[in-house]
Design an enzyme around this catalytic site. Structure first.
Site, PDB file in Angstrom:
ATOM      1  N   GLU A 137      -6.563  -7.743  -0.846  1.00 18.27           N
ATOM      2  CA  GLU A 137      -6.835  -7.763   0.587  1.00 18.27           C
ATOM      3  C   GLU A 137      -8.328  -7.500   0.773  1.00 18.27           C
ATOM      4  O   GLU A 137      -8.753  -6.363   0.935  1.00 18.27           O
ATOM      5  CB  GLU A 137      -6.017  -6.708   1.352  1.00 18.27           C
ATOM      6  CG  GLU A 137      -4.536  -6.995   1.433  1.00 18.27           C
ATOM      7  CD  GLU A 137      -3.804  -6.022   2.351  1.00 18.27           C
ATOM      8  OE1 GLU A 137      -4.477  -5.247   3.067  1.00 18.27           O
ATOM      9  OE2 GLU A 137      -2.568  -6.014   2.338  1.00 18.27           O
ATOM     10  N   GLU A 140       0.831  -1.203   0.000  1.00 20.12           N
ATOM     11  CA  GLU A 140       0.000   0.000   0.000  1.00 20.12           C
ATOM     12  C   GLU A 140       0.870   1.258   0.000  1.00 20.12           C
ATOM     13  O   GLU A 140       0.631   2.208   0.762  1.00 20.12           O
ATOM     14  CB  GLU A 140      -0.952  -0.013   1.201  1.00 20.12           C
ATOM     15  CG  GLU A 140      -1.964  -1.152   1.162  1.00 20.12           C
ATOM     16  CD  GLU A 140      -2.930  -1.155   2.321  1.00 20.12           C
ATOM     17  OE1 GLU A 140      -4.076  -1.560   2.143  1.00 20.12           O
ATOM     18  OE2 GLU A 140      -2.510  -0.754   3.435  1.00 20.12           O
TER      19      GLU A 140
END
Length: 358
Positions: A173, A93
């Site tokens: 995710e 991320e």
């Protein structure tokens, strides 16, 4: 570097292969996962000017040294070489981090390709916001996104298609649970929302990686913290309200998600392994020997260090545990002295004693 006992990652991956599992490896160097400093070692902060997660030469020296040890151990375990690893995630991320340093991502891409081979599948994962994908993606790294059970599935994948117009839809995710913070209630993601969204994802033909399917425990001081507008430490438990509990036991959510998957894929036949046996250990008697400060010669490893200003844990080369700060105060303080300030504050838990009294 220590790869012994519970840190034996090669053995762990071989067990995954024995169980018939493929592996998506996240070697970082930053992995988040609510681990302390996202898995980065605290000694990096000995350098007070270092810029983590960037092309800062001091940081890259440490990254390259780590990867030169780790990646050669992983190469024989790649799917192409008969192992279980099907892909490697680059960073984690990264688009959420302020540095937005493309040279850093390029460096990681090249180091991993040189170490693992040109046929390695490398990808990134970022949140479903344009800015996050702008800073977290790079040509040559397949861009995936992550989101939970209440997000707009079509808008999220439309955004991914802007960056990967021809490749598969991937929610790398999918949040079927959520983490816990000290002082707040246990997080719950409803079974209804989790199963509904999973079914929608699979109906679209999307690829889904559940985070977490089993969270486990942040042993010792490995639990990290989030910081947006407030410092929020993560609990020792990483149960995550996941389909498998902290102890690895199947939950009601596990069976519900399994039923959804069975509509699209064959699932293993036979019974699910039962929950592990639990034991009641009873009460543990505690005996008070005296005030904490009376035992400093037993609890401390060295002499006190005098400093004009408080030193950080990293400056003292103490990465975990507790630090005792002492200072004399005047009899009268006309202006209250705050223990919290915007930049320099107690970033975890502090116990304040005046003349030995809490």
């Amino acid at each position: 570097y220590d790869f012994s006992n519970s840190k034996d990652v090669e053995y762990f991956l071989s067990l995954a292969q024995e169980m018939g599992l493929f592996v998506i490896l996240r070697p970082g160097p930053y992995i988040c996962a609510e681990w302390e400093l996202g898995g980065l070692p605290a000694w990096l902060l000995h350098n007070s000017t270092i810029s983590l997660r960037s092309s800062d030469p001091d940081y890259l020296v440490a990254v390259d040294k780590w990867f030169s040890v780790l990646l050669p151990k992983m190469k024989p375990l790649m799917y192409q070489n008969g192992g279980p690893i099907i892909s490697f995630q680059v960073e984690n991320e990264y688009g959420s981090y302020f540095t937005c340093d493309y040279n850093y991502l390029r460096h990681l891409r090249e180091v991993m390709r040189v170490s693992l081979g040109e046929d390695v599948l490398l990808f990134t994962t970022d949140g479903n916001q344009v800015q996050e994908l702008n800073c977290g993606t790079l040509q040559g790294l397949y861009a995936t996104i992550d989101f939970g059970t209440t997000d707009d599935i079509n808008a999220s994948f439309q955004l991914q298609k802007q960056f990967e117009p021809e490749g598969p839809l991937v929610n790398s995710e999918f949040y079927v649970g959520w983490l816990d913070y000290w002082g707040l209630d246990h997080s719950i993601v409803s079974i209804k929302n989790a199963t509904r969204m999973l079914e929608e994802l699979l109906q679209l033909g999307a690829n889904v990686n559940m985070y977490m399917f089993e969270g486990g425990t942040n042993f010792g001081y490995w639990n990290g913290a989030d910081y947006n507008n407030k410092f929020r430490p993560i609990t020792t438990s990483y149960d995550y309200n996941a389909p498998l509990s902290e102890a690895g036991d199947p939950t009601e959510k596990f069976y519900a998600l399994r039923d959804v998957i069975s509509k699209f894929r064959d699932i293993p036949v036979g019974p699910v392994p039962p929950p592990t046996a639990k034991f009641a250990y009873g009460s543990v008697a505690m005996t008070k020997y005296g005030p904490l400060l009376d035992f400093l010669d037993v609890l401390t490893r060295g002499q006190a260090v005098n400093s004009t200003y408080p030193l950080t844990f990293e400056q003292m080369h103490q990465y975990y545990g507790f630090m005792l700060y002492r200072t004399p105060l005047p009899q009268t303080i006309e202006t209250p002295l705050p223990l919290l300030s915007p930049l320099n504050a107690v970033h975890d838990r502090g116990y304040v004693l005046g003349n030995g009294v809490y």
